[in-house]
Design an enzyme around this catalytic site. Structure first.
Site, PDB file in Angstrom:
ATOM      1  N   HIS A 166       0.846  -1.198   0.000  1.00 25.71           N
ATOM      2  CA  HIS A 166       0.000   0.000   0.000  1.00 25.71           C
ATOM      3  C   HIS A 166       0.875   1.238   0.000  1.00 25.71           C
ATOM      4  O   HIS A 166       1.964   1.223   0.566  1.00 25.71           O
ATOM      5  CB  HIS A 166      -0.922   0.013   1.235  1.00 25.71           C
ATOM      6  N   GLU A 211      -7.887  -5.195  -0.610  1.00 27.54           N
ATOM      7  CA  GLU A 211      -8.377  -6.018  -1.718  1.00 27.54           C
ATOM      8  C   GLU A 211      -8.271  -7.516  -1.454  1.00 27.54           C
ATOM      9  O   GLU A 211      -9.013  -8.308  -2.027  1.00 27.54           O
ATOM     10  CB  GLU A 211      -7.617  -5.679  -3.007  1.00 27.54           C
TER      11      GLU A 211
HETATM   12  N1  COA Z   1       4.087  -7.224  -5.036  1.00 31.29           N
HETATM   13  C1  COA Z   1       5.370  -7.150  -5.439  1.00 31.29           C
HETATM   14  N2  COA Z   1       6.120  -6.047  -5.318  1.00 31.29           N
HETATM   15  C2  COA Z   1       5.546  -4.974  -4.756  1.00 31.29           C
HETATM   16  C3  COA Z   1       4.214  -4.993  -4.307  1.00 31.29           C
HETATM   17  C4  COA Z   1       3.475  -6.175  -4.462  1.00 31.29           C
HETATM   18  N3  COA Z   1       2.208  -6.262  -4.079  1.00 31.29           N
HETATM   19  N4  COA Z   1       3.898  -3.778  -3.787  1.00 31.29           N
HETATM   20  C5  COA Z   1       5.011  -3.024  -3.927  1.00 31.29           C
HETATM   21  N5  COA Z   1       5.985  -3.755  -4.517  1.00 31.29           N
HETATM   22  C6  COA Z   1       7.324  -3.303  -4.826  1.00 31.29           C
HETATM   23  C7  COA Z   1       7.335  -2.201  -5.838  1.00 31.29           C
HETATM   24  O1  COA Z   1       7.361  -2.742  -7.158  1.00 31.29           O
HETATM   25  C8  COA Z   1       8.570  -1.446  -5.489  1.00 31.29           C
HETATM   26  O2  COA Z   1       9.656  -2.149  -6.034  1.00 31.29           O
HETATM   27  P1  COA Z   1      10.847  -1.402  -6.802  1.00 31.29           P
HETATM   28  O3  COA Z   1      11.399  -0.435  -5.795  1.00 31.29           O
HETATM   29  O4  COA Z   1      11.756  -2.521  -7.174  1.00 31.29           O
HETATM   30  O5  COA Z   1      10.213  -0.724  -7.957  1.00 31.29           O
HETATM   31  C9  COA Z   1       8.667  -1.594  -3.977  1.00 31.29           C
HETATM   32  O6  COA Z   1       7.873  -2.736  -3.654  1.00 31.29           O
HETATM   33  C10 COA Z   1       8.110  -0.423  -3.203  1.00 31.29           C
HETATM   34  O7  COA Z   1       6.810  -0.193  -3.639  1.00 31.29           O
HETATM   35  P2  COA Z   1       5.941   0.953  -2.999  1.00 31.29           P
HETATM   36  O8  COA Z   1       6.587   2.273  -3.282  1.00 31.29           O
HETATM   37  O9  COA Z   1       5.641   0.614  -1.595  1.00 31.29           O
HETATM   38  O10 COA Z   1       4.621   0.798  -3.840  1.00 31.29           O
HETATM   39  P3  COA Z   1       3.654   1.919  -4.361  1.00 31.29           P
HETATM   40  O11 COA Z   1       3.304   2.842  -3.268  1.00 31.29           O
HETATM   41  O12 COA Z   1       4.196   2.527  -5.586  1.00 31.29           O
HETATM   42  O13 COA Z   1       2.425   1.047  -4.770  1.00 31.29           O
HETATM   43  C11 COA Z   1       0.627  -0.405  -4.637  1.00 31.29           C
HETATM   44  C12 COA Z   1       1.410   0.677  -3.908  1.00 31.29           C
HETATM   45  C13 COA Z   1      -0.639  -0.696  -3.877  1.00 31.29           C
HETATM   46  C14 COA Z   1       0.300   0.076  -6.037  1.00 31.29           C
HETATM   47  C15 COA Z   1       1.517  -1.672  -4.703  1.00 31.29           C
HETATM   48  O14 COA Z   1       1.797  -2.130  -3.402  1.00 31.29           O
HETATM   49  C16 COA Z   1       0.880  -2.752  -5.546  1.00 31.29           C
HETATM   50  O15 COA Z   1       1.051  -2.756  -6.766  1.00 31.29           O
HETATM   51  N6  COA Z   1       0.160  -3.728  -4.920  1.00 31.29           N
HETATM   52  C17 COA Z   1      -0.485  -4.775  -5.680  1.00 31.29           C
HETATM   53  C18 COA Z   1      -1.790  -4.286  -6.286  1.00 31.29           C
HETATM   54  C19 COA Z   1      -2.857  -4.087  -5.249  1.00 31.29           C
HETATM   55  O16 COA Z   1      -3.066  -4.902  -4.378  1.00 31.29           O
HETATM   56  N7  COA Z   1      -3.567  -2.973  -5.386  1.00 31.29           N
HETATM   57  C20 COA Z   1      -4.635  -2.587  -4.480  1.00 31.29           C
HETATM   58  C21 COA Z   1      -4.209  -1.456  -3.614  1.00 31.29           C
HETATM   59  S1  COA Z   1      -5.387  -1.108  -2.349  1.00 31.29           S
END
Ligand code: COA
Length: 379
Positions: A245, A303
């Protein structure tokens, strides 16, 4: 323009709001002044809608009046729903197109909230090859929604759906709410703002995740090895749906609330078919993510258990994202009103990284230019 870039606007504060507060480090969600746990499972979705639209907790009379108004609006929009929705399309596409088709002068949140519910339910029912059902003039939103899609009126399932809808009604300046506020800030109309919200919610990084969560649970169950399946996903550079998140550094508080709703269903004899797999996958995913990103706390988001809960009450997985839109529309409407009271255009800046040419481009005279459509053809 030059300056520090906050990628994805992370940590940037662009608005004050009285609607909800997401405390990422503490894992706390406050909606309209109430802790999530004071609302979900205890208040109706209508109560929460009145809380956000009125800016104060509703009296019993106000809650009932709003409930009747919403039900009457659902009955009214039903006749046009069939012409507006296309069951052959993806749910979010069908919803976006049908809401976008409303007149921009419909500034009534009750009408927009009801339209979203009826369009989604009519779409889902028709997609199942069933005759759409007529909304009830007396039911609550959760009762009506469950019935319109599944034909069921089970009180425990209605209560679980009600908990879900209340849990997702608002959540700070999430991507779809921000999109709606940007549109509202230009002086545009409510329908356009909600249409923008739907467009943003569709993405798998936001509201499009719960369907893929269920696909993941099925794939893990078929593989028989959660850890290996998840490791392979991460190796391939794919994200684990339902995990991570932008704001929460803890487990999403809504995950606890939805788990509690699932326990109540189980106590009433309605077992969640994928709960055992979900718990196993959640633990394995948290461990795998911790290994891969030791400095970033990536935990369960809303989710994950949304998928398990909506599946348990009998909604098809392709209706999960549109159901999120049903829950979030009141939040968008309240944010649009709040943004309008603020009255300031949202217009961030960007840093230009393109080239700057010393001389202008060489321009051929119109006669010397070869028409593009003539390429490869005889002159
Ligand atoms: N699975 C794998 N890797 C993940 C991840 C996940 N669920 N969530 C974050 N990461 C990775 C990112 O790719 C990033 O990697 P990088 O530095 O190599 O690029 C690292 O962890 C840090 O990510 P972060 O900055 O915390 O993520 P964000 O704030 O940009 O994104 C979400 C937040 C929700 C978009 C992300 O966690 C995600 O894509 N989750 C899966 C989709 C999901 O469940 N969406 C519903 C949200 S309520």
């Amino acid at each position: 323009m030059s300056g520090k870039i906050n990628d994805g606007l992370e940590g940037i504060v662009v608005a004050e709001t009285e609607l909800s507060d997401v405390e990422g480090e503490a894992g706390r969600l406050t909606i309209g002044g109430f802790a999530l746990e004071q609302l979900a499972g205890l208040r109706t979705f209508e109560w929460a809608i009145a809380l956000l639209l009125d800016g104060a907790p509703p009296s019993e009379a106000r809650e009932h009046a709003l409930s009747r108004e919403l039900a009457a609006a659902r009955v009214e929009v039903f006749d046009s729903a069939r012409q507006r929705i296309d069951p052959a399309r993806d749910g979010m596409d069908a919803l976006r197109a049908s809401i976008a088709g409303l007149n921009g002068d419909q500034e009534n949140p009750v009408r927009v909230i009801s339209s979203v519910l009826v369009f989604v339910a009519t779409w889902a029912r028709t997609r199942c090859g069933l005759e759409p059902l007529r909304p009830s003039a007396t039911a609550t939103m959760a009762e009506d929604y469950l019935h319109l899609i599944t034909g069921e009126t089970n009180v425990e399932k209605v209560a679980a759906l009600n908990s879900y809808l209340v849990s997702v009604i608002d959540h700070g300046l999430n991507a779809s709410t921000f999109a709606a506020r940007v549109v509202a800030s230009t002086g545009s109309d409510l329908v356009s703002a909600v249409t923008a919200g739907i467009g943003a919610l569709k993405g798998p990084l936001h509201g499009g995740a719960p369907g893929p969560v269920l696909d993941m649970l099925d794939a893990v169950q078929a593989s028989g090895d959660a850890a290996a399946w998840l490791a392979n996903e991460l190796e391939q550079g794919r994200r684990i749906m339902g995990m991570g998140h932008r704001i929460y550094r803890t487990r999403d508080p809504r995950a606890f609330v939805l788990e509690r709703a699932l326990s109540k269903l189980a106590a009433a004899g309605i077992a969640a078919p994928r709960l055992a797999t979900a718990k196993q996958v959640e633990q394995a995913a948290a461990e795998a993510l911790k290994r891969k990103y030791p400095n970033r706390s990536l935990q369960t988001n809303v989710e994950f258990y949304t998928a398990v809960l909506l599946d348990t009450i009998g909604l098809p997985r392709w209706a999960f994202a549109p159901t999120f839109a049903v829950g979030r529309t009141p939040g968008w409407c309240a944010h649009v009103a709040e943004q309008r009271r603020k009255g300031r255009l949202i217009r961030p800046a960007s840093v230009y990284v393109g080239s700057r040419h010393e001389h202008g481009p060489t321009v051929k005279s119109p006669e010397a230019r070869e028409p593009e459509w003539n390429h490869g053809q005889q002159k």
